[in-house]
Motif scaffolding. Structure first.
Motif, PDB file in Angstrom:
ATOM      1  N   UNK A  61      49.558  40.171  45.038  1.00 20.71           N
ATOM      2  CA  UNK A  61      49.317  40.469  43.816  1.00 20.71           C
ATOM      3  C   UNK A  61      49.050  39.147  43.567  1.00 20.71           C
ATOM      4  N   UNK A  62      47.392  38.427  43.337  1.00 21.65           N
ATOM      5  CA  UNK A  62      47.572  36.985  42.642  1.00 21.65           C
ATOM      6  C   UNK A  62      46.368  37.463  41.541  1.00 21.65           C
ATOM      7  N   UNK A  63      46.799  38.685  40.677  1.00 24.49           N
ATOM      8  CA  UNK A  63      45.923  39.283  39.376  1.00 24.49           C
ATOM      9  C   UNK A  63      46.758  37.982  38.373  1.00 24.49           C
ATOM     10  N   UNK A  64      45.981  37.025  38.241  1.00 23.17           N
ATOM     11  CA  UNK A  64      46.192  35.946  36.950  1.00 23.17           C
ATOM     12  C   UNK A  64      46.461  36.455  35.153  1.00 23.17           C
ATOM     13  N   UNK A  65      45.563  37.385  35.045  1.00 22.10           N
ATOM     14  CA  UNK A  65      45.572  37.645  33.678  1.00 22.10           C
ATOM     15  C   UNK A  65      46.868  38.701  33.191  1.00 22.10           C
ATOM     16  N   UNK A  66      47.481  38.027  32.263  1.00 17.66           N
ATOM     17  CA  UNK A  66      48.295  38.969  31.856  1.00 17.66           C
ATOM     18  C   UNK A  66      47.434  40.317  31.217  1.00 17.66           C
ATOM     19  N   UNK A  67      46.698  40.228  30.617  1.00 20.01           N
ATOM     20  CA  UNK A  67      46.053  41.056  30.680  1.00 20.01           C
ATOM     21  C   UNK A  67      45.667  42.503  31.447  1.00 20.01           C
ATOM     22  N   UNK A  68      45.497  41.835  32.794  1.00 17.35           N
ATOM     23  CA  UNK A  68      44.589  42.889  33.920  1.00 17.35           C
ATOM     24  C   UNK A  68      45.763  43.364  34.725  1.00 17.35           C
ATOM     25  N   UNK A  69      45.267  44.699  34.723  1.00 21.35           N
ATOM     26  CA  UNK A  69      46.494  45.429  36.092  1.00 21.35           C
ATOM     27  C   UNK A  69      46.317  44.711  36.634  1.00 21.35           C
ATOM     28  N   UNK A  70      48.199  44.843  36.696  1.00 20.87           N
ATOM     29  CA  UNK A  70      48.809  44.621  38.977  1.00 20.87           C
ATOM     30  C   UNK A  70      47.644  44.636  39.393  1.00 20.87           C
TER      31      UNK A  70
END
Length: 174
Positions: A61-70
């Motif tokens: 899971x390379x989602x870095x934005x803390x606001x974005x959904x995993x």
């Protein structure tokens, strides 16, 4: 369930993993455990051999934005079917080589085929951090670490640091 992560050097990290024969409840539970372990570490990817499970399974899971959904992904028997000629250099780290980083050049984009936890065959093209991560994790399934892509002196230095870390942890497990 969070599982312990193997630290380099460990002979299991240098072995090629055999394919997963079929998607079972055990494999689905392993995928969930790997995601829990990866998020807890925290990391963006984890491969079966890093927790001592010699199977061709990775999570990422390379989602870095803390606001974005995993965007948790579990890839069973992943294989790269295409890679770009264009390269990309990224400072890589590894949960099995804590607090050590090195620049590694890999293809900038890759297409990967895998089986999901429902038993469906999937294929997707990845770029950016996702491309770096999926290549790094597939390397683990083939007994390769990111330090195998760097010069021998830096690799030896990192390996010595990991040996010391393991000795220190054995003396003081807290």
């Amino acid at each position: 369930m969070i599982r312990p992560i193997l630290i380099h050097p460990d002979p299991r990290l240098k072995k090629v993993c055999p394919p997963v024969e079929s998607i079972t409840d055990e494999i689905r539970a392993l995928g969930r455990d790997m995601l829990d372990t990866m998020y807890d570490a925290p990391g963006v990817g984890l491969a079966g051999p890093q927790i001592g499970v010699m199977k061709r399974i990775i999570t990422m899971d390379c989602t870095k934005d803390p606001e974005a959904a995993p965007q948790p992904m579990v890839l069973v028997n992943p294989e790269i079917t295409w890679s770009s000629d264009e390269g990309s250099t990224y400072e890589e780290g590894c949960l099995s080589i804590p607090d050590q980083y090195a620049e590694v050049e890999r293809p900038a984009r890759v297409r990967v085929r895998w089986t999901d936890l429902e038993g469906q065959e999937r294929e997707q093209e990845f770029d950016g951090l996702w491309a770096t991560c999926v290549q790094h994790e597939i390397d683990h399934l083939n007994g390769k670490l990111f330090i195998d892509h760097i010069g021998p002196l830096k690799r030896q230095m990192i390996t010595r640091k990991m040996q010391k870390l393991k000795r220190d942890r054995a003396r003081d497990p807290a």
